[in-house]
Design a protein around this motif. Structure first.
Motif, PDB file in Angstrom:
ATOM      1  N   ARG A   2      49.194  37.346  38.270  1.00  0.00           N
ATOM      2  CA  ARG A   2      48.305  37.956  37.276  1.00  0.00           C
ATOM      3  C   ARG A   2      46.915  38.004  37.907  1.00  0.00           C
ATOM      4  O   ARG A   2      46.294  36.968  38.154  1.00  0.00           O
ATOM      5  N   ILE A   3      46.437  39.225  38.171  1.00  0.00           N
ATOM      6  CA  ILE A   3      45.181  39.432  38.889  1.00  0.00           C
ATOM      7  C   ILE A   3      44.147  40.069  37.970  1.00  0.00           C
ATOM      8  O   ILE A   3      44.436  41.059  37.289  1.00  0.00           O
ATOM      9  N   GLY A   4      42.934  39.525  37.957  1.00  0.00           N
ATOM     10  CA  GLY A   4      41.823  40.124  37.233  1.00  0.00           C
ATOM     11  C   GLY A   4      41.086  41.084  38.150  1.00  0.00           C
ATOM     12  O   GLY A   4      40.921  40.811  39.342  1.00  0.00           O
ATOM     13  N   LEU A   5      40.664  42.217  37.601  1.00  0.00           N
ATOM     14  CA  LEU A   5      39.940  43.220  38.384  1.00  0.00           C
ATOM     15  C   LEU A   5      38.681  43.620  37.640  1.00  0.00           C
ATOM     16  O   LEU A   5      38.742  44.136  36.518  1.00  0.00           O
ATOM     17  N   ILE A   6      37.535  43.354  38.252  1.00  0.00           N
ATOM     18  CA  ILE A   6      36.246  43.759  37.691  1.00  0.00           C
ATOM     19  C   ILE A   6      35.823  45.040  38.404  1.00  0.00           C
ATOM     20  O   ILE A   6      35.768  45.087  39.627  1.00  0.00           O
ATOM     21  N   PHE A  52      38.894  34.508  31.797  1.00  0.00           N
ATOM     22  CA  PHE A  52      39.691  34.526  33.014  1.00  0.00           C
ATOM     23  C   PHE A  52      40.900  33.585  32.939  1.00  0.00           C
ATOM     24  O   PHE A  52      41.575  33.370  33.939  1.00  0.00           O
ATOM     25  N   GLN A  53      41.160  33.036  31.757  1.00  0.00           N
ATOM     26  CA  GLN A  53      42.274  32.109  31.576  1.00  0.00           C
ATOM     27  C   GLN A  53      43.595  32.768  31.966  1.00  0.00           C
ATOM     28  O   GLN A  53      43.871  33.895  31.590  1.00  0.00           O
ATOM     29  N   GLY A  54      44.404  32.073  32.731  1.00  0.00           N
ATOM     30  CA  GLY A  54      45.729  32.552  33.094  1.00  0.00           C
ATOM     31  C   GLY A  54      45.773  33.477  34.298  1.00  0.00           C
ATOM     32  O   GLY A  54      46.835  33.971  34.661  1.00  0.00           O
ATOM     33  N   LEU A  55      44.634  33.720  34.936  1.00  0.00           N
ATOM     34  CA  LEU A  55      44.622  34.573  36.122  1.00  0.00           C
ATOM     35  C   LEU A  55      44.917  33.752  37.372  1.00  0.00           C
ATOM     36  O   LEU A  55      44.482  32.611  37.491  1.00  0.00           O
ATOM     37  N   ASP A  56      45.628  34.370  38.299  1.00  0.00           N
ATOM     38  CA  ASP A  56      45.899  33.733  39.585  1.00  0.00           C
ATOM     39  C   ASP A  56      44.868  34.117  40.633  1.00  0.00           C
ATOM     40  O   ASP A  56      44.736  33.455  41.657  1.00  0.00           O
ATOM     41  N   GLY A  57      44.145  35.199  40.383  1.00  0.00           N
ATOM     42  CA  GLY A  57      43.128  35.668  41.314  1.00  0.00           C
ATOM     43  C   GLY A  57      42.183  36.622  40.619  1.00  0.00           C
ATOM     44  O   GLY A  57      42.461  37.100  39.518  1.00  0.00           O
ATOM     45  N   LEU A  58      41.057  36.877  41.251  1.00  0.00           N
ATOM     46  CA  LEU A  58      40.037  37.766  40.687  1.00  0.00           C
ATOM     47  C   LEU A  58      39.486  38.646  41.798  1.00  0.00           C
ATOM     48  O   LEU A  58      39.055  38.145  42.833  1.00  0.00           O
ATOM     49  N   VAL A  59      39.509  39.965  41.580  1.00  0.00           N
ATOM     50  CA  VAL A  59      38.997  40.932  42.543  1.00  0.00           C
ATOM     51  C   VAL A  59      37.768  41.577  41.930  1.00  0.00           C
ATOM     52  O   VAL A  59      37.817  42.094  40.811  1.00  0.00           O
ATOM     53  N   HIS A  60      36.663  41.560  42.671  1.00  0.00           N
ATOM     54  CA  HIS A  60      35.390  42.097  42.179  1.00  0.00           C
ATOM     55  C   HIS A  60      35.082  43.398  42.910  1.00  0.00           C
ATOM     56  O   HIS A  60      34.799  43.396  44.101  1.00  0.00           O
ATOM     57  N   CYS A  61      35.157  44.514  42.176  1.00  0.00           N
ATOM     58  CA  CYS A  61      34.882  45.831  42.765  1.00  0.00           C
ATOM     59  C   CYS A  61      33.725  46.541  42.070  1.00  0.00           C
ATOM     60  O   CYS A  61      33.465  47.714  42.345  1.00  0.00           O
ATOM     61  N   ALA A  62      33.048  45.860  41.167  1.00  0.00           N
ATOM     62  CA  ALA A  62      31.956  46.489  40.423  1.00  0.00           C
ATOM     63  C   ALA A  62      30.736  46.676  41.323  1.00  0.00           C
ATOM     64  O   ALA A  62      30.424  45.829  42.153  1.00  0.00           O
ATOM     65  N   GLY A  63      30.067  47.781  41.140  1.00  0.00           N
ATOM     66  CA  GLY A  63      28.842  48.047  41.876  1.00  0.00           C
ATOM     67  C   GLY A  63      27.633  47.517  41.136  1.00  0.00           C
ATOM     68  O   GLY A  63      27.741  46.977  40.033  1.00  0.00           O
ATOM     69  N   VAL A  64      26.483  47.650  41.725  1.00  0.00           N
ATOM     70  CA  VAL A  64      25.233  47.245  41.099  1.00  0.00           C
ATOM     71  C   VAL A  64      24.908  48.262  40.008  1.00  0.00           C
ATOM     72  O   VAL A  64      24.888  49.461  40.248  1.00  0.00           O
ATOM     73  N   THR A  65      24.652  47.766  38.793  1.00  0.00           N
ATOM     74  CA  THR A  65      24.365  48.668  37.678  1.00  0.00           C
ATOM     75  C   THR A  65      22.881  48.768  37.379  1.00  0.00           C
ATOM     76  O   THR A  65      22.462  49.608  36.622  1.00  0.00           O
ATOM     77  N   ASP A  66      22.091  47.897  37.964  1.00  0.00           N
ATOM     78  CA  ASP A  66      20.651  47.907  37.731  1.00  0.00           C
ATOM     79  C   ASP A  66      19.956  47.946  39.088  1.00  0.00           C
ATOM     80  O   ASP A  66      19.874  46.947  39.790  1.00  0.00           O
ATOM     81  N   GLU A  67      19.475  49.100  39.478  1.00  0.00           N
ATOM     82  CA  GLU A  67      18.871  49.268  40.804  1.00  0.00           C
ATOM     83  C   GLU A  67      17.636  48.403  41.004  1.00  0.00           C
ATOM     84  O   GLU A  67      17.231  48.145  42.125  1.00  0.00           O
ATOM     85  N   ASP A  68      17.015  47.932  39.910  1.00  0.00           N
ATOM     86  CA  ASP A  68      15.840  47.076  40.021  1.00  0.00           C
ATOM     87  C   ASP A  68      16.208  45.597  40.122  1.00  0.00           C
ATOM     88  O   ASP A  68      15.340  44.747  40.259  1.00  0.00           O
TER      89      ASP A  68
END
Length: 94
Positions: A2-6, A52-68
């Protein structure tokens, strides 16, 4: 697994979701209603320990949303995500 994806909606997140979904149960996090759970990286109050309960891993693909956003602030966001995931996960000794 079970993988989390941001960050599923971006270029990299879309590709990661497509590939991970072939062999894993993928739970998506983000600001869009298309995600399985709401998470706003700019708002630490949305970081819930149970998120994030129950996740075996977490993948972070989110970009920067605030350029400042300053570099130290960005490091803080990643630290908060890491801590929330670590607190909700039990590490197994193989």
């Amino acid at each position: 697994m079970r993988i989390g994806l941001i960050g599923k909606s971006g270029l990299i997140g879309t590709a990661a979701h497509r590939e991970l979904s072939l062999h894993h149960d993928v739970v998506t996090f983000g600001r869009s209603s298309q995600n399985d759970a709401y998470l706003d990286l700019n708002d630490v109050s949305t970081f819930d320990r149970e998120l994030f309960q129950g996740l075996d891993g977490l993948v972070h693909c989110a970009g920067v949303t605030d350029e400042d956003l300053v570099h130290d602030g960005l490091k803080g966001v990643f630290a908060n995500v890491s801590q929330a995931f670590a607190k909700s996960t039990v590490m197994l000794d193989h």
